[in-house]
Design a protein around this motif. Structure first.
Motif, PDB file in Angstrom:
ATOM      1  N   LEU A 247       0.549  -0.998  -0.131  1.00  0.00           N
ATOM      2  CA  LEU A 247      -0.036  -0.030   0.037  1.00  0.00           C
ATOM      3  C   LEU A 247       0.927   1.125  -0.036  1.00  0.00           C
ATOM      4  O   LEU A 247       2.060   1.009  -0.049  1.00  0.00           O
ATOM      5  CB  LEU A 247      -0.921   0.116   1.077  1.00  0.00           C
ATOM      6  CG  LEU A 247      -1.829  -1.212   1.295  1.00  0.00           C
ATOM      7  CD1 LEU A 247      -2.776  -1.169   2.576  1.00  0.00           C
ATOM      8  CD2 LEU A 247      -2.500  -1.307  -0.033  1.00  0.00           C
ATOM      9  N   GLU A 248       0.140   2.226  -0.093  1.00  0.00           N
ATOM     10  CA  GLU A 248       0.924   3.606  -0.090  1.00  0.00           C
ATOM     11  C   GLU A 248       1.808   3.971   0.948  1.00  0.00           C
ATOM     12  O   GLU A 248       2.764   4.758   1.040  1.00  0.00           O
ATOM     13  CB  GLU A 248      -0.050   4.879  -0.312  1.00  0.00           C
ATOM     14  CG  GLU A 248      -0.856   4.580  -1.680  1.00  0.00           C
ATOM     15  CD  GLU A 248      -1.832   5.712  -1.546  1.00  0.00           C
ATOM     16  OE1 GLU A 248      -1.866   6.427  -2.895  1.00  0.00           O
ATOM     17  OE2 GLU A 248      -2.595   5.962  -0.847  1.00  0.00           O
ATOM     18  N   ASP A 249       1.305   3.432   2.167  1.00  0.00           N
ATOM     19  CA  ASP A 249       2.347   3.675   3.632  1.00  0.00           C
ATOM     20  C   ASP A 249       3.387   2.614   3.611  1.00  0.00           C
ATOM     21  O   ASP A 249       4.027   2.573   4.509  1.00  0.00           O
ATOM     22  CB  ASP A 249       1.267   3.611   4.622  1.00  0.00           C
ATOM     23  CG  ASP A 249       0.745   2.007   4.624  1.00  0.00           C
ATOM     24  OD1 ASP A 249       0.930   1.161   3.939  1.00  0.00           O
ATOM     25  OD2 ASP A 249      -0.121   2.003   5.967  1.00  0.00           O
ATOM     26  N   GLY A 250       3.561   1.706   2.595  1.00  0.00           N
ATOM     27  CA  GLY A 250       4.580   0.746   2.485  1.00  0.00           C
ATOM     28  C   GLY A 250       4.294  -0.594   3.353  1.00  0.00           C
ATOM     29  O   GLY A 250       4.989  -1.525   3.234  1.00  0.00           O
ATOM     30  N   SER A 251       3.157  -0.911   3.871  1.00  0.00           N
ATOM     31  CA  SER A 251       2.471  -1.939   4.539  1.00  0.00           C
ATOM     32  C   SER A 251       2.043  -2.919   3.280  1.00  0.00           C
ATOM     33  O   SER A 251       1.766  -2.638   2.294  1.00  0.00           O
ATOM     34  CB  SER A 251       1.384  -1.625   5.580  1.00  0.00           C
ATOM     35  OG  SER A 251       0.290  -1.034   4.729  1.00  0.00           O
ATOM     36  N   ASP A 252       2.231  -4.203   3.653  1.00  0.00           N
ATOM     37  CA  ASP A 252       1.769  -5.397   2.966  1.00  0.00           C
ATOM     38  C   ASP A 252       0.481  -5.536   2.692  1.00  0.00           C
ATOM     39  O   ASP A 252      -0.221  -5.547   3.917  1.00  0.00           O
ATOM     40  CB  ASP A 252       2.495  -6.800   2.961  1.00  0.00           C
ATOM     41  CG  ASP A 252       3.862  -6.499   2.843  1.00  0.00           C
ATOM     42  OD1 ASP A 252       4.257  -6.031   1.948  1.00  0.00           O
ATOM     43  OD2 ASP A 252       4.795  -7.470   3.697  1.00  0.00           O
ATOM     44  N   TYR A 253      -0.341  -5.834   1.745  1.00  0.00           N
ATOM     45  CA  TYR A 253      -1.602  -6.096   1.716  1.00  0.00           C
ATOM     46  C   TYR A 253      -1.880  -7.472   1.627  1.00  0.00           C
ATOM     47  O   TYR A 253      -1.107  -8.275   0.837  1.00  0.00           O
ATOM     48  CB  TYR A 253      -2.313  -5.450   0.510  1.00  0.00           C
ATOM     49  CG  TYR A 253      -3.831  -5.813   0.352  1.00  0.00           C
ATOM     50  CD1 TYR A 253      -4.822  -5.231   1.073  1.00  0.00           C
ATOM     51  CD2 TYR A 253      -4.375  -6.646  -0.867  1.00  0.00           C
ATOM     52  CE1 TYR A 253      -6.152  -5.601   0.724  1.00  0.00           C
ATOM     53  CE2 TYR A 253      -5.682  -7.078  -0.935  1.00  0.00           C
ATOM     54  CZ  TYR A 253      -6.515  -6.564   0.036  1.00  0.00           C
ATOM     55  OH  TYR A 253      -7.880  -6.624  -0.302  1.00  0.00           O
ATOM     56  N   GLY A 254      -2.316  -8.171   2.414  1.00  0.00           N
ATOM     57  CA  GLY A 254      -2.452  -9.581   2.948  1.00  0.00           C
ATOM     58  C   GLY A 254      -2.869 -10.358   1.811  1.00  0.00           C
ATOM     59  O   GLY A 254      -1.922 -11.145   1.228  1.00  0.00           O
ATOM     60  N   PRO A 255      -4.164 -10.424   1.080  1.00  0.00           N
ATOM     61  CA  PRO A 255      -4.626 -11.288   0.166  1.00  0.00           C
ATOM     62  C   PRO A 255      -3.614 -11.182  -1.077  1.00  0.00           C
ATOM     63  O   PRO A 255      -3.327  -9.998  -1.323  1.00  0.00           O
ATOM     64  CB  PRO A 255      -5.929 -10.955   0.009  1.00  0.00           C
ATOM     65  CG  PRO A 255      -6.549 -10.131   1.205  1.00  0.00           C
ATOM     66  CD  PRO A 255      -5.091  -9.484   1.909  1.00  0.00           C
ATOM     67  N   THR A 256      -3.365 -12.373  -1.712  1.00  0.00           N
ATOM     68  CA  THR A 256      -2.660 -12.049  -2.984  1.00  0.00           C
ATOM     69  C   THR A 256      -3.570 -12.191  -4.246  1.00  0.00           C
ATOM     70  O   THR A 256      -4.880 -12.656  -4.117  1.00  0.00           O
ATOM     71  CB  THR A 256      -1.762 -13.284  -3.221  1.00  0.00           C
ATOM     72  OG1 THR A 256      -2.632 -14.579  -3.261  1.00  0.00           O
ATOM     73  CG2 THR A 256      -0.584 -13.481  -2.313  1.00  0.00           C
ATOM     74  N   GLY A 257      -3.154 -11.543  -5.313  1.00  0.00           N
ATOM     75  CA  GLY A 257      -4.143 -11.609  -6.579  1.00  0.00           C
ATOM     76  C   GLY A 257      -3.652 -12.294  -7.686  1.00  0.00           C
ATOM     77  O   GLY A 257      -2.669 -12.981  -7.433  1.00  0.00           O
ATOM     78  N   ARG A 258      -4.202 -12.367  -8.810  1.00  0.00           N
ATOM     79  CA  ARG A 258      -3.795 -13.040  -9.933  1.00  0.00           C
ATOM     80  C   ARG A 258      -3.737 -12.159 -11.319  1.00  0.00           C
ATOM     81  O   ARG A 258      -4.642 -11.523 -11.230  1.00  0.00           O
ATOM     82  CB  ARG A 258      -4.560 -14.456 -10.320  1.00  0.00           C
ATOM     83  CG  ARG A 258      -4.183 -15.432  -9.004  1.00  0.00           C
ATOM     84  CD  ARG A 258      -4.919 -16.678  -9.474  1.00  0.00           C
ATOM     85  NE  ARG A 258      -4.195 -17.386 -10.382  1.00  0.00           N
ATOM     86  CZ  ARG A 258      -2.928 -18.211 -10.235  1.00  0.00           C
ATOM     87  NH1 ARG A 258      -2.712 -18.216  -9.116  1.00  0.00           N
ATOM     88  NH2 ARG A 258      -2.694 -18.769 -11.275  1.00  0.00           N
ATOM     89  N   VAL A 259      -2.826 -12.476 -11.978  1.00  0.00           N
ATOM     90  CA  VAL A 259      -2.952 -11.700 -13.401  1.00  0.00           C
ATOM     91  C   VAL A 259      -3.911 -12.093 -14.146  1.00  0.00           C
ATOM     92  O   VAL A 259      -3.908 -13.601 -14.339  1.00  0.00           O
ATOM     93  CB  VAL A 259      -1.354 -11.554 -13.806  1.00  0.00           C
ATOM     94  CG1 VAL A 259      -1.409 -10.922 -15.440  1.00  0.00           C
ATOM     95  CG2 VAL A 259      -0.238 -10.936 -13.160  1.00  0.00           C
ATOM     96  N   GLU A 260      -4.783 -11.480 -14.738  1.00  0.00           N
ATOM     97  CA  GLU A 260      -5.716 -11.958 -15.506  1.00  0.00           C
ATOM     98  C   GLU A 260      -5.603 -11.732 -17.060  1.00  0.00           C
ATOM     99  O   GLU A 260      -5.961 -12.557 -17.894  1.00  0.00           O
ATOM    100  CB  GLU A 260      -7.184 -11.039 -15.261  1.00  0.00           C
ATOM    101  CG  GLU A 260      -7.555 -11.752 -13.928  1.00  0.00           C
ATOM    102  CD  GLU A 260      -9.267 -11.545 -13.579  1.00  0.00           C
ATOM    103  OE1 GLU A 260      -9.950 -10.656 -14.365  1.00  0.00           O
ATOM    104  OE2 GLU A 260      -9.852 -12.189 -12.920  1.00  0.00           O
ATOM    105  N   PHE A 261      -5.042 -10.552 -17.524  1.00  0.00           N
ATOM    106  CA  PHE A 261      -4.793 -10.233 -18.709  1.00  0.00           C
ATOM    107  C   PHE A 261      -3.729  -9.422 -18.801  1.00  0.00           C
ATOM    108  O   PHE A 261      -3.488  -8.637 -18.098  1.00  0.00           O
ATOM    109  CB  PHE A 261      -5.839  -9.817 -19.709  1.00  0.00           C
ATOM    110  CG  PHE A 261      -6.354  -8.544 -19.667  1.00  0.00           C
ATOM    111  CD1 PHE A 261      -6.109  -7.658 -20.490  1.00  0.00           C
ATOM    112  CD2 PHE A 261      -6.933  -7.833 -18.555  1.00  0.00           C
ATOM    113  CE1 PHE A 261      -6.364  -6.516 -20.628  1.00  0.00           C
ATOM    114  CE2 PHE A 261      -7.084  -6.538 -18.407  1.00  0.00           C
ATOM    115  CZ  PHE A 261      -6.810  -5.789 -19.542  1.00  0.00           C
ATOM    116  N   SER A 262      -3.201  -9.392 -20.174  1.00  0.00           N
ATOM    117  CA  SER A 262      -2.391  -8.111 -20.819  1.00  0.00           C
ATOM    118  C   SER A 262      -2.764  -7.442 -21.748  1.00  0.00           C
ATOM    119  O   SER A 262      -3.113  -8.205 -22.846  1.00  0.00           O
ATOM    120  CB  SER A 262      -0.932  -8.820 -20.880  1.00  0.00           C
ATOM    121  OG  SER A 262      -0.011  -7.743 -21.506  1.00  0.00           O
ATOM    122  N   GLU A 263      -2.731  -6.198 -22.026  1.00  0.00           N
ATOM    123  CA  GLU A 263      -3.234  -5.454 -22.989  1.00  0.00           C
ATOM    124  C   GLU A 263      -2.551  -5.794 -24.366  1.00  0.00           C
ATOM    125  O   GLU A 263      -1.277  -5.994 -24.381  1.00  0.00           O
ATOM    126  CB  GLU A 263      -2.989  -3.983 -22.738  1.00  0.00           C
ATOM    127  CG  GLU A 263      -3.841  -3.014 -23.906  1.00  0.00           C
ATOM    128  CD  GLU A 263      -5.267  -3.270 -23.827  1.00  0.00           C
ATOM    129  OE1 GLU A 263      -5.541  -3.937 -24.653  1.00  0.00           O
ATOM    130  OE2 GLU A 263      -6.072  -2.602 -22.928  1.00  0.00           O
TER     131      GLU A 263
END
Length: 398
Positions: A247-263
């Motif tokens: 995040l903007e304050d340097g802390s980690d956002y817990g849940p992970t995501g997945r790349v869905e597509f590339s332009e």
């Protein structure tokens, strides 16, 4: 006179003792220098391994779905049914537009339909009565034809009035403005008593669905091209699409995501390609428009070397090099190619071989070809400061 007699005798007695002390001191220093061996250096043995190629990109949070609440009729807002910033569900009433005119239009359309139905019934009955008379030639066949046509026109008028009534009912239903999607609604841009119409530029409010959310990342087309070429040549293997963000304050956002597509196209203004990842957002911590930093393993290098960051040095031209401990106890300077880091290590893609002993400790003052005493990096090292502190202790003990 007596002092002049004894002074040469004293000088003759002290001179041999002073010369012997000077000689002893000189000999001691030379002996100490002769005993000092090559400096100890700590090394690690490197072996090729599979190392993920981590990519760090700036990103921005984008709502999963965005809907503008707009009026479809013209009228004055009579009531607002939601709290700004709250969560609304699809179909929930948000605004009410004054329905008086539209209710009257429904009543008029209903009356017109009844009138048209009455006219159609009369025309149909007249045509039915003319039919047997025309067959018996009691009346002219043209009269029956005219009566039958009037009945068809009357039935068509009934259909038109029925459609008008349906339109009036739809407009009456539009006096209640519902939420088109479920999500968090923003501020109301129009208040009670405001005149709105279907063609206005501004929406009544905006609803954004923020669970899940998208994170759009920008990667330069040059980096993407280089990565694709590495895939084609077999130098890199494809990796998973799991993404972590800070995040903007340097802390980690817990849940992970997945790349869905590339332009599929490159932005002409920035020369970058957009990558989109999807993240769960059950607590609503990620807000649309927020800037984040994304980290993900875009590829895997199967033949990379990991060396501690303390071992890598930079030349005047910015090129990287390390010192290796040879089998015959020499420090050898070797140029390398380091592409990124992995934790506390540099990822070396060129310049090292399996089994090389990379010097990680005692690199200060090393030059190519100088004699060294290599020991494993975990061995405690003797420094010059400790050696200097040790000399007075030996003399005192003697």
């Amino acid at each position: 006179m007596r002092m002049l007699t004894y002074r040469p005798v004293i000088h003759l007695i002290l001179l041999p003792a002073m010369l012997s002390m000077v000689t002893a001191c000189a000999g001691g220093d030379e002996g100490g220098k002769g005993k000092k061996g090559p400096p100890e250096v700590g090394y690690v043995v490197v072996q090729p391994q599979s190392v993920p190629v981590q990519t760090e990109l700036g990103g921005r949070v984008v709502a999963f779905a965005t809907s503008e609440v707009r009026p479809q009729i013209t009228g004055v807002i009579r009531q607002r049914y939601f709290t700004e910033g709250s969560y609304v569900r699809a179909g929930q009433p948000l605004f009410e537009i004054d329905p008086s005119l539209y209710r009257a239009a429904v009543n008029q359309a209903s009356a017109d339909l009844s009138s048209a139905q009455a006219s159609a019934n009369a025309a149909t009955a007249k045509a039915n009565r003319y039919r047997p008379l025309a067959e018996m030639e009691a009346i002219a066949k043209q009269d029956y034809t005219d009566a039958n046509a009037q009945a068809q026109v009357a039935r068509a008028a009934v259909a038109q009035r029925r459609a008008a009534l349906e339109t009036a009912n739809i407009n009456l239903r539009f006096t209640t403005v519902p939420a088109p999607i479920s999500g968090r609604i923003g501020r109301s841009l129009f208040t009670k008593g405001a005149l709105v119409n279907a063609g206005q530029a501004d929406p009544l409010a905006v609803i954004q669905s923020a669970d899940p959310v998208y994170v759009d990342m920008q990667q330069s087309s040059a980096d993407l091209t280089r990565l694709r070429r590495s895939f084609a040549s077999g130098g890199l293997a494809s990796s998973g699409t799991s993404v972590r963000i800070k995040l903007e304050d340097g802390s980690d956002y817990g849940p992970t995501g997945r790349v869905e597509f590339s332009e599929v196209t490159v932005d002409q203004a920035t020369g970058s390609v957009t990558l989109r990842a999807r993240f769960p957002n059950p607590e609503g911590l990620l807000l649309p428009g927020m800037f984040v930093t994304a980290f993900f393993d875009q590829a895997i290098n199967p033949n990379a070397f990991l060396i501690p960051q303390a071992a890598l040095q930079r030349d005047f031209d910015g090129s990287a090099f390390v010192y290796l401990a040879s089998k015959d106890g020499k420090a050898l300077r070797r140029k390398i190619v380091a592409q990124g880091t992995s934790g506390a290590n540099w990822i070396v893609t060129s310049g090292l071989n399996a089994g090389d002993r990379v010097i990680t400790q005692g690199t200060n003052g090393l030059t190519h070809g100088v004699a060294v005493k290599p020991v494993p990096a975990s061995t405690p090292q003797k420094t010059d400061a400790s050696a200097k502190n040790a000399k007075p202790a030996v003399k005192t003990g003697g």
